[in-house]
Design a protein around this motif. Structure first.
Motif, short mmCIF file in Angstrom:
data_model
loop_
_atom_site.label_atom_id
_atom_site.label_comp_id
_atom_site.label_asym_id
_atom_site.label_seq_id
_atom_site.Cartn_x
_atom_site.Cartn_y
_atom_site.Cartn_z
N CYS A 99 0.85 -1.20 0.00
CA CYS A 99 0.00 0.00 0.00
C CYS A 99 0.89 1.26 0.00
CB CYS A 99 -0.88 0.03 1.25
SG CYS A 99 -2.09 -1.31 1.30
N ASP A 100 0.30 2.39 -0.39
CA ASP A 100 1.07 3.65 -0.39
C ASP A 100 1.50 4.02 1.02
OD1 ASP A 100 0.66 3.81 -3.10
OD2 ASP A 100 -1.14 5.06 -2.93
N ARG A 101 0.64 3.71 1.98
CA ARG A 101 0.93 4.04 3.38
C ARG A 101 0.07 3.15 4.28
NH1 ARG A 101 3.43 8.67 5.74
NH2 ARG A 101 4.05 9.23 3.64
N VAL A 102 0.59 2.81 5.45
CA VAL A 102 -0.18 2.01 6.40
C VAL A 102 -0.42 2.83 7.66
CG1 VAL A 102 -0.32 -0.16 7.67
CG2 VAL A 102 0.98 -0.07 5.53
N TYR A 103 -1.68 2.92 8.08
CA TYR A 103 -2.06 3.70 9.26
C TYR A 103 -2.20 2.77 10.46
CZ TYR A 103 -2.80 7.57 6.07
OH TYR A 103 -2.59 8.56 5.16
N LEU A 104 -1.64 3.22 11.57
CA LEU A 104 -1.72 2.43 12.80
C LEU A 104 -2.19 3.31 13.94
CD1 LEU A 104 1.41 1.54 11.56
CD2 LEU A 104 1.04 -0.10 13.34
N MET A 105 -2.99 2.73 14.81
CA MET A 105 -3.39 3.44 16.00
C MET A 105 -2.31 3.22 17.06
SD MET A 105 -6.62 2.42 18.23
CE MET A 105 -7.85 2.71 17.00
N THR A 106 -1.87 4.29 17.70
CA THR A 106 -0.86 4.12 18.74
C THR A 106 -1.40 4.59 20.09
OG1 THR A 106 0.08 6.30 18.30
CG2 THR A 106 1.09 4.42 17.18
N PRO A 107 -0.95 4.02 21.22
CA PRO A 107 0.08 2.98 21.31
C PRO A 107 -0.37 1.69 20.64
CG PRO A 107 -1.03 3.29 23.43
CD PRO A 107 -1.52 4.37 22.53
N ASN A 147 -7.56 10.68 7.58
CA ASN A 147 -7.98 10.28 6.23
C ASN A 147 -6.77 9.78 5.45
OD1 ASN A 147 -10.74 10.66 6.20
ND2 ASN A 147 -10.49 12.88 6.02
N PRO A 148 -6.93 8.68 4.72
CA PRO A 148 -5.77 8.15 3.98
C PRO A 148 -5.31 9.11 2.87
CG PRO A 148 -7.80 6.97 3.42
CD PRO A 148 -8.14 7.87 4.56
N ILE A 149 -4.01 9.09 2.56
CA ILE A 149 -3.47 10.01 1.54
C ILE A 149 -3.84 9.59 0.12
CG2 ILE A 149 -1.49 10.93 2.84
CD1 ILE A 149 0.18 8.76 1.14
N SER A 150 -4.30 8.32 -0.07
CA SER A 150 -4.69 7.88 -1.41
C SER A 150 -5.72 6.76 -1.25
CB SER A 150 -3.46 7.34 -2.16
OG SER A 150 -3.12 6.06 -1.65
N ASP A 151 -6.21 6.23 -2.39
CA ASP A 151 -7.17 5.14 -2.26
C ASP A 151 -6.47 3.77 -2.20
OD1 ASP A 151 -6.37 4.91 -4.81
OD2 ASP A 151 -8.32 5.38 -5.74
N ASN A 152 -5.15 3.81 -2.00
CA ASN A 152 -4.43 2.55 -1.84
C ASN A 152 -3.64 2.55 -0.52
OD1 ASN A 152 -3.28 0.02 -2.38
ND2 ASN A 152 -1.49 0.97 -3.34
N LYS A 179 -12.88 3.31 3.24
CA LYS A 179 -11.83 4.31 3.01
C LYS A 179 -10.46 3.69 2.72
CE LYS A 179 -13.40 8.01 6.11
NZ LYS A 179 -12.97 8.81 7.26
N PHE A 180 -10.25 2.47 3.23
CA PHE A 180 -8.92 1.86 3.12
C PHE A 180 -8.93 0.64 2.21
CE2 PHE A 180 -8.42 4.49 6.81
CZ PHE A 180 -7.09 4.87 6.80
N ALA A 181 -7.85 0.47 1.46
CA ALA A 181 -7.76 -0.64 0.50
C ALA A 181 -7.61 -1.98 1.21
CB ALA A 181 -6.58 -0.41 -0.44
N LEU A 182 -6.98 -1.97 2.39
CA LEU A 182 -6.81 -3.20 3.16
C LEU A 182 -6.88 -2.88 4.65
CD1 LEU A 182 -6.17 -6.22 3.36
CD2 LEU A 182 -3.74 -5.69 3.04
N GLU A 206 -16.99 -11.93 4.78
CA GLU A 206 -17.48 -12.42 3.48
C GLU A 206 -18.06 -11.28 2.64
OE1 GLU A 206 -19.07 -16.33 3.05
OE2 GLU A 206 -18.52 -16.91 5.08
N ASN A 207 -18.35 -10.14 3.26
CA ASN A 207 -18.87 -8.99 2.50
C ASN A 207 -17.79 -7.98 2.12
OD1 ASN A 207 -21.50 -9.95 2.72
ND2 ASN A 207 -21.73 -9.02 4.75
N TYR A 208 -16.62 -8.09 2.74
CA TYR A 208 -15.56 -7.11 2.47
C TYR A 208 -14.27 -7.84 2.07
CZ TYR A 208 -18.38 -3.44 4.67
OH TYR A 208 -19.36 -2.53 4.98
N PRO A 209 -13.97 -7.90 0.77
CA PRO A 209 -12.74 -8.59 0.35
C PRO A 209 -11.47 -7.92 0.88
CG PRO A 209 -13.95 -7.65 -1.55
CD PRO A 209 -14.77 -7.37 -0.34
N ASN A 210 -11.59 -6.66 1.34
CA ASN A 210 -10.40 -5.94 1.84
C ASN A 210 -10.24 -6.04 3.36
OD1 ASN A 210 -12.73 -4.39 2.25
ND2 ASN A 210 -11.62 -2.46 2.23
#
Ligand SMILES: Cc1ncc(COP(=O)(O)O)c(C=O)c1O
Length: 366
Positions: A99-107, A147-152, A179-182, A206-210
């Motif tokens: 992905c272009d970027r991965v978002y994580l909740m911290t801690p 918000n993610p920087i792109s759709d990937n 909002k997120f590709a994965l 089963e409803n969300y392939p991502n």
């Protein structure tokens, strides 16, 4: 002296500090169910010894066929057993790194960044507002991801959340799937909640392939040394993970134990009953200790704000009472202001409470 551990449960390190043997340490640093492992797991492991001279079935068909209906999935291909969630995080990390970027909740649980760094992922950290939680008595908490920087872009969430013990509602998580590709949701501690209170996304896979949901059997069934967990996700994705990894990641004893514990309704009920009672009593006891503020938790551990630096408190408890708590130095957002403690049997919780009281009262006087 070996280096300070970044995960809980390192008894050799603790024993050196405490000046005793590792077997003497009362461990509150790893959040493992004190009622386990269940007899059903031990019997299955004993039975499984006779199959050690064979390689495991690389498809783990029998185990997958048990796990799928247990989660009301339409077919066994929606589940992939792994050598603990930690192994499955590696393959999630490999995919997320695309992905272009991965978002994580911290801690965040430290293994997320291990898996992401291993494959060169670009990361963005979104801070969960821990101090605000100190005033609330509820463990259900809201959260916001940028918000993610792109759709990937990718997202890793953890529910219930380690180390804060907060539970996020399924409704709050679902919009992020658009909002997120994965989206990877680590539900390693979800089993500790009664079924009607769980906020699992397993039913949405089963409803969300991502969407990928990760579940662990090591905390609830007290089997961290055995290594067993599973991923629930789109069959094509899981097939890809299987092609990446070694053919026999899960040993045959772990597969046998996993099948046995799924049916152990008695142990599941006993655990949830123990937790409900032990947690509320331990919370009240911790709250009475000067200089400490426990945060209400949906899981089998508490994050506790402390006026004494967490690493100093940890060292004092080791030297004075051979008790190990988890300092929060490996969570940079928390640092010295917090520690985490597992919830154990009432008599052990009381030992920790007494030891904490002694150390904290001495500091208040001094
Ligand atoms: C949030 C979280 N996920 C996953 C794991 C690892 O689980 P497993 O033992 O199944 O690899 C841990 C272990 O501490 C954890 O805290």
């Amino acid at each position: 002296m070996t280096t300070r551990p970044i995960h809980g449960g390192n008894l050799n390190w603790a024993a050196q500090l405490a000046g005793c043997s590792p077997s003497v340490i009362l461990d509150f640093s790893a959040s493992i169910n004190p009622l386990g492992p269940p007899d059903s797991a031990i019997s299955a492991i004993q039975r499984g010894v006779s199959s050690l001279q064979h390689y495991p079935d690389p498809n783990y068909s029998q185990l997958r066929e048990r796990l799928a209906p247990w989660h009301q999935l339409s077919a066994s291909q929606w589940v992939l057993p792994g050598n603990g969630v930690a192994e499955l995080l590696s393959w999630a990390g490999r995919e997320l790194a695309q992905c272009d970027r991965v978002y994580l909740m911290t801690p965040a649980f430290r293994d997320y960044t291990r898996a992401l760094k291993a494959f060169g992922a670009k990361m963005s950290f979104c801070k969960l507002d821990v101090p605000q939680m100190l005033n609330q008595v509820e463990y259900r908490h809201d959260f916001v991801i940028d918000n993610p920087i792109s759709d990937n872009c990718g997202l890793i969430l953890n529910n219930p959340h380690n180390p804060t013990g907060q539970l996020f509602s399924r409704e709050k998580i679902l919009p992020y799937l658009d909002k997120f590709a994965l989206v990877v949701v680590d539900e390693a501690f979800m089993d500790f909640l009664p079924p009607e209170e769980q906020e699992s996304l397993v039913g949405d896979v089963e409803n969300y392939p991502n969407l990928v949901v990760l579940r662990s059997l090591t905390k609830f069934y007290a089997l961290p040394g055995l290594r067993i967990g599973y991923a629930i996700a789109n069959p094509q994705r899981l097939q890809q993970w299987q092609q990446w990894r070694d053919p026999w990641s899960v040993n045959c004893l772990a597969a046998e134990a996993a099948m046995a514990v799924l049916d152990d309704a008695k142990f599941q009920t006993q655990t949830r009953d123990w937790l409900q009672t032990a947690r509320s009593r331990f919370y009240q006891d911790l709250k009475q200790i000067p200089g400490l503020t426990p945060i209400p938790s949906a899981a089998n551990f508490f994050l506790v704000a402390t006026e004494m630096p967490g690493s100093q408190l940890q060292a004092e408890l080791l030297k004075q009472a051979q008790i190990l708590i988890r300092d929060c130095l490996s969570f940079p957002e928390l640092g010295e202001g917090y520690f985490r403690t597992a919830i154990r049997q009432p008599q052990d919780n009381e030992k920790l409470q007494q030891a904490l009281l002694k150390v904290m009262e001495k500091q208040q006087i001094g």
